[in-house]
Design a protein around this motif. Structure first.
Motif, short mmCIF file in Angstrom:
data_model
loop_
_atom_site.label_atom_id
_atom_site.label_comp_id
_atom_site.label_asym_id
_atom_site.label_seq_id
_atom_site.Cartn_x
_atom_site.Cartn_y
_atom_site.Cartn_z
N GLY A 1 -7.72 3.60 4.83
CA GLY A 1 -6.90 3.48 6.03
C GLY A 1 -7.62 2.65 7.07
O GLY A 1 -8.83 2.42 6.98
N ALA A 2 -6.89 2.21 8.07
CA ALA A 2 -7.47 1.35 9.11
C ALA A 2 -8.30 2.12 10.13
O ALA A 2 -8.96 1.51 10.96
N ALA A 3 -8.29 3.44 10.06
CA ALA A 3 -8.88 4.27 11.12
C ALA A 3 -10.30 3.90 11.48
O ALA A 3 -10.68 3.92 12.65
N VAL A 44 -10.19 1.75 15.32
CA VAL A 44 -8.76 2.04 15.47
C VAL A 44 -8.54 3.47 15.91
O VAL A 44 -7.68 3.77 16.75
N LEU A 45 -9.34 4.39 15.35
CA LEU A 45 -9.18 5.80 15.67
C LEU A 45 -9.76 6.17 17.03
O LEU A 45 -9.20 6.99 17.75
N ALA A 66 -10.35 4.11 19.75
CA ALA A 66 -9.90 3.34 20.91
C ALA A 66 -8.83 4.09 21.69
O ALA A 66 -7.81 4.49 21.12
N PRO A 67 -9.03 4.30 22.98
CA PRO A 67 -8.04 5.02 23.79
C PRO A 67 -6.68 4.32 23.78
O PRO A 67 -6.59 3.12 24.03
N GLY A 68 -5.64 5.07 23.44
CA GLY A 68 -4.29 4.56 23.50
C GLY A 68 -3.90 3.60 22.40
O GLY A 68 -2.77 3.07 22.42
N PHE A 69 -4.78 3.33 21.44
CA PHE A 69 -4.45 2.36 20.40
C PHE A 69 -3.44 2.91 19.41
O PHE A 69 -2.50 2.22 19.00
N LEU A 70 -3.61 4.16 19.01
CA LEU A 70 -2.74 4.76 18.00
C LEU A 70 -1.70 5.68 18.65
O LEU A 70 -2.03 6.48 19.51
N PRO A 71 -0.46 5.60 18.21
CA PRO A 71 0.53 6.59 18.64
C PRO A 71 0.14 7.97 18.11
O PRO A 71 -0.47 8.10 17.05
N PRO A 113 -2.72 12.06 12.77
CA PRO A 113 -3.13 12.94 11.66
C PRO A 113 -3.52 12.18 10.40
O PRO A 113 -4.54 12.50 9.77
N ILE A 114 -2.76 11.16 10.01
CA ILE A 114 -3.12 10.41 8.80
C ILE A 114 -4.34 9.55 9.08
O ILE A 114 -5.18 9.33 8.18
N ALA A 115 -4.50 9.07 10.31
CA ALA A 115 -5.70 8.29 10.65
C ALA A 115 -6.95 9.14 10.52
O ALA A 115 -7.98 8.70 9.99
N LYS A 116 -6.89 10.38 11.00
CA LYS A 116 -8.04 11.28 10.88
C LYS A 116 -8.33 11.60 9.42
O LYS A 116 -9.49 11.70 9.00
N ALA A 117 -7.27 11.75 8.63
CA ALA A 117 -7.46 12.02 7.19
C ALA A 117 -8.11 10.82 6.52
O ALA A 117 -8.97 10.98 5.64
#
Length: 221
Positions: free
Chosen positions: A105-107, A119-120, A122-127, A132-136
């Protein structure tokens, strides 16, 4: 080359299958849903199984192939299962000595702005909906370092994957997002499939993490 692809009926999995078949590889598609498997090209072998409940079958399939590819993604609400599924695949690769290429993943990719943020982080980057999938995916990424005896390779998509044409034109990187002319890191599912099969055929050294994306001349200038 004999390739087994897990998560074969998703967007990434099906694009990878089409590209591998196009290049003449002997492909086995693996997914839970037999009906979705039936929609794949006729020359593709099919195996319906649940990776989480049939780890012995996973290893059996890997042992019959030269290469394994994972395009697995858990259902919404069960994102944490990505780590469990990846661990089962890595354990099977360890047991069978099969090289495995996993969709990450891009996280954990750094932003191209030099801020040092990922990506994970950065403030405000991810909706919030995709956190949850980014953390996974970040947890999956950390898992790889526990498998120093496995020939694993991780291909991390850019921030945006979309349904689009196959161009075959992309840039490969390592730990930083690859921005296009407008600063957005993107690639089509079709070209992500191309990049995955390219990695397999390039015979790149294993235990590495890569990413890909479009980058037009305007972005380079």
């Amino acid at each position: 080359m004999k390739i087994v692809i897990f998560g074969a009926t998703g967007d990434v999995g099906s694009a990878t299958i089409l590209e591998a078949v196009h290049r003449g590889h002997d492909v086995t598609a693996v997914a839970r849903n037999a009906d979705k498997l039936a929609a794949l090209p006729d020359q593709v072998a099919r195996e319906s199984l649940d990776v989480l409940t049939q780890p012995a079958k996973v290893a059996e399939l890997m042992a019959r192939h030269d290469i394994a590819i994972s395009a697995l993604r858990p259902a919404s609400g069960s994102e944490g299962l990505l780590v469990d599924m990846s661990q089962i695949l890595l354990d099977a690769a360890r047991k069978t000595k099969t090289p495995i290429y996993l969709t990450g993943g891009a996280a954990t990719l750094k932003l191209a702005d030099g801020s040092g943020h990922t990506v994970l982080s950065a403030p405000g980057f991810l909706p919030d909906a995709v956190r949850p999938i980014a953390k996974a995916c970040a947890a999956q990424d950390a898992l790889f370092d526990q498998y120093e005896d496995v020939q694993w390779t991780c291909l991390r998509p850019p921030a945006m994957l979309f349904a689009g044409e196959k161009t075959g034109q992309y840039v490969r990187g390592t730990d930083t997002l690859i921005p296009d002319h407008d600063g957005m890191a993107r690639i089509s599912f079709a070209d992500f499939g191309v990049s995955m099969v390219d990695l397999v055929e390039d015979d790149t050294p294993t235990q590495q993490r890569f990413t890909v994306g479009y980058q037009t001349q305007a972005a380079v200038a």
